[in-house]
Design a protein around this motif. Sequence first.
Motif, PDB file in Angstrom:
ATOM      1  N   GLY A 234      46.531  32.011  38.841  1.00 40.74           N
ATOM      2  CA  GLY A 234      45.259  32.347  38.223  1.00 40.74           C
ATOM      3  C   GLY A 234      45.336  33.718  37.575  1.00 40.74           C
ATOM      4  N   ILE A 235      44.811  33.833  36.356  1.00 41.23           N
ATOM      5  CA  ILE A 235      44.740  35.121  35.664  1.00 41.23           C
ATOM      6  C   ILE A 235      43.271  35.508  35.577  1.00 41.23           C
ATOM      7  N   ILE A 236      42.938  36.674  36.110  1.00 41.83           N
ATOM      8  CA  ILE A 236      41.546  37.120  36.142  1.00 41.83           C
ATOM      9  C   ILE A 236      41.395  38.440  35.390  1.00 41.83           C
ATOM     10  N   GLY A 237      40.160  38.760  35.062  1.00 42.78           N
ATOM     11  CA  GLY A 237      39.856  40.000  34.343  1.00 42.78           C
ATOM     12  C   GLY A 237      38.598  39.808  33.533  1.00 42.78           C
ATOM     13  N   ARG A 238      37.984  40.898  33.155  1.00 42.54           N
ATOM     14  CA  ARG A 238      36.741  40.815  32.400  1.00 42.54           C
ATOM     15  C   ARG A 238      37.011  40.316  30.985  1.00 42.54           C
TER      16      ARG A 238
ATOM     17  N   LEU B 131      40.767  32.445  34.778  1.00 41.95           N
ATOM     18  CA  LEU B 131      39.585  32.164  35.582  1.00 41.95           C
ATOM     19  C   LEU B 131      38.630  33.342  35.539  1.00 41.95           C
ATOM     20  N   HIS B 132      37.339  33.062  35.662  1.00 42.92           N
ATOM     21  CA  HIS B 132      36.352  34.137  35.590  1.00 42.92           C
ATOM     22  C   HIS B 132      35.694  34.402  36.938  1.00 42.92           C
ATOM     23  N   THR B 133      36.142  33.738  37.984  1.00 43.54           N
ATOM     24  CA  THR B 133      35.544  33.954  39.303  1.00 43.54           C
ATOM     25  C   THR B 133      36.632  34.164  40.351  1.00 43.54           C
ATOM     26  N   LEU B 134      36.397  35.103  41.240  1.00 49.21           N
ATOM     27  CA  LEU B 134      37.393  35.462  42.248  1.00 49.21           C
ATOM     28  C   LEU B 134      37.562  34.390  43.308  1.00 49.21           C
ATOM     29  N   ASP B 135      36.464  33.760  43.720  1.00 53.98           N
ATOM     30  CA  ASP B 135      36.570  32.744  44.766  1.00 53.98           C
ATOM     31  C   ASP B 135      37.410  31.565  44.309  1.00 53.98           C
ATOM     32  N   THR B 136      37.327  31.217  43.020  1.00 50.55           N
ATOM     33  CA  THR B 136      38.136  30.124  42.478  1.00 50.55           C
ATOM     34  C   THR B 136      39.615  30.485  42.514  1.00 50.55           C
ATOM     35  N   ALA B 137      39.942  31.699  42.117  1.00 49.76           N
ATOM     36  CA  ALA B 137      41.339  32.143  42.144  1.00 49.76           C
ATOM     37  C   ALA B 137      41.885  32.125  43.565  1.00 49.76           C
ATOM     38  N   ARG B 138      41.109  32.607  44.506  1.00 48.94           N
ATOM     39  CA  ARG B 138      41.570  32.649  45.906  1.00 48.94           C
ATOM     40  C   ARG B 138      41.740  31.246  46.481  1.00 48.94           C
ATOM     41  N   ARG B 139      40.827  30.365  46.138  1.00 48.64           N
ATOM     42  CA  ARG B 139      40.815  29.035  46.762  1.00 48.64           C
ATOM     43  C   ARG B 139      41.923  28.116  46.250  1.00 48.64           C
ATOM     44  N   TYR B 140      42.222  28.195  44.960  1.00 49.36           N
ATOM     45  CA  TYR B 140      43.112  27.197  44.363  1.00 49.36           C
ATOM     46  C   TYR B 140      44.494  27.718  43.968  1.00 49.36           C
ATOM     47  N   CYS B 141      44.665  29.019  43.879  1.00 52.42           N
ATOM     48  CA  CYS B 141      45.908  29.550  43.315  1.00 52.42           C
ATOM     49  C   CYS B 141      46.862  30.073  44.383  1.00 52.42           C
ATOM     50  N   ASP B 142      48.157  29.976  44.074  1.00 55.02           N
ATOM     51  CA  ASP B 142      49.201  30.534  44.943  1.00 55.02           C
ATOM     52  C   ASP B 142      49.423  32.013  44.639  1.00 55.02           C
ATOM     53  N   ARG B 143      49.075  32.378  43.421  1.00 60.54           N
ATOM     54  CA  ARG B 143      49.343  33.739  42.944  1.00 60.54           C
ATOM     55  C   ARG B 143      48.256  34.130  41.961  1.00 60.54           C
ATOM     56  N   VAL B 144      47.872  35.389  41.968  1.00 59.06           N
ATOM     57  CA  VAL B 144      46.818  35.867  41.085  1.00 59.06           C
ATOM     58  C   VAL B 144      47.330  37.069  40.292  1.00 59.06           C
TER      59      VAL B 144
ATOM     60  N   TYR C 281      38.279  44.817  37.407  1.00 60.85           N
ATOM     61  CA  TYR C 281      37.122  44.658  36.532  1.00 60.85           C
ATOM     62  C   TYR C 281      36.534  45.984  36.064  1.00 60.85           C
ATOM     63  N   GLY C 282      37.072  47.094  36.592  1.00 60.72           N
ATOM     64  CA  GLY C 282      36.548  48.392  36.203  1.00 60.72           C
ATOM     65  C   GLY C 282      35.097  48.559  36.615  1.00 60.72           C
ATOM     66  N   ALA C 283      34.771  48.020  37.805  1.00 53.52           N
ATOM     67  CA  ALA C 283      33.390  48.015  38.275  1.00 53.52           C
ATOM     68  C   ALA C 283      33.157  49.130  39.281  1.00 53.52           C
ATOM     69  N   GLY C 284      31.901  49.464  39.480  1.00 54.79           N
ATOM     70  CA  GLY C 284      31.532  50.498  40.429  1.00 54.79           C
ATOM     71  C   GLY C 284      31.339  49.955  41.830  1.00 54.79           C
ATOM     72  N   ALA C 285      30.768  50.779  42.691  1.00 56.78           N
ATOM     73  CA  ALA C 285      30.577  50.416  44.090  1.00 56.78           C
ATOM     74  C   ALA C 285      29.599  49.258  44.255  1.00 56.78           C
ATOM     75  N   GLY C 286      28.766  49.024  43.253  1.00 49.69           N
ATOM     76  CA  GLY C 286      27.785  47.945  43.339  1.00 49.69           C
ATOM     77  C   GLY C 286      28.329  46.579  42.980  1.00 49.69           C
ATOM     78  N   PHE C 287      29.627  46.492  42.717  1.00 47.42           N
ATOM     79  CA  PHE C 287      30.257  45.220  42.340  1.00 47.42           C
ATOM     80  C   PHE C 287      30.054  44.182  43.433  1.00 47.42           C
ATOM     81  N   SER C 288      29.548  43.000  43.069  1.00 51.59           N
ATOM     82  CA  SER C 288      29.303  41.926  44.028  1.00 51.59           C
ATOM     83  C   SER C 288      30.032  40.662  43.602  1.00 51.59           C
ATOM     84  N   GLU C 289      30.880  40.148  44.480  1.00 47.89           N
ATOM     85  CA  GLU C 289      31.589  38.904  44.173  1.00 47.89           C
ATOM     86  C   GLU C 289      30.636  37.727  44.119  1.00 47.89           C
ATOM     87  N   ALA C 290      29.552  37.776  44.885  1.00 44.83           N
ATOM     88  CA  ALA C 290      28.618  36.655  44.930  1.00 44.83           C
ATOM     89  C   ALA C 290      28.047  36.340  43.554  1.00 44.83           C
ATOM     90  N   ALA C 291      27.921  37.364  42.721  1.00 40.67           N
ATOM     91  CA  ALA C 291      27.344  37.172  41.392  1.00 40.67           C
ATOM     92  C   ALA C 291      28.259  36.353  40.486  1.00 40.67           C
TER      93      ALA C 291
END
Length: 273
Positions: free
Chosen positions: A31-35, A202-215, A241-251
Amino acid sequence: MLDVQALTKTFGDKTAVDRASFAVDRPMMIGIIGRSGAGKSTLLRMLNRLNDASDGAILFEGHDITALRGAERRQWQSRCAMIFQQFNLVPRMDVVSNVLHGTLNRRSTWATMFNLYPQEDIHRAIEILDRLGIAEQAPKRAEALSGGQQQRVAIARALMQDPAIILADEPIASLDPMNAQIVMEALRRIHEEDGRMVIANLHTLDTARRYCDRVIGMRDGRIVFDGTPAQLTTGVARDIYGAGAGFSEAATSTQIETLDQTLLEEAKAEALV
């Protein structure tokens, strides 16, 4: 198998991919992730040779893919199938014919003009559709299908090419959580059962974690993370993602349960106001 060496793509004075390097020694699901704008799509398009690299090299089983031209380039694009976010189907054409378009690179111009397909290819197309759970949709127009079904048709078209690598560019970005899960499970099965390499933006972290062997994480065109799903902590994701402390994966979650919980918490918060 795949060795990407300092791959770079510039558009004028803008660098979309900046000296990206990674190696894959066996079939994996990556999985390749990033904004948005991180260079993920450009990277996949260079791997498929839809875009030429400005610098660097792509080696597959020791062969320099960046040097291929003409028929050899088209042959590589058959071995390295591409799935797009917007499906890229022919809307008014029936589903099985859309799947059979995966054989165009190995058919004659005459056969393509008259839409002639060998009986064995038609049978194989229907078998692939059956494998993906949509064989009953074969005679329907592609435009009559739901988004999730259309994406599975696009996957079937890719499988008709019998590729060594499947590249999926945001394959679930326009799908609801249920269809996103079905599509990702299909890609995972294809990797496990066929031994094919799958690389998905992929645009979501949970998807990358759940289905991928490597990110692989990209930021501003550069690879800033390359590791296992377990190593993809919230802190690492915040840096990607270059996000601050308020970064939420749930979003950004595609998990139905997580989305339901998020909506519940928002409703409770509104009730307290």
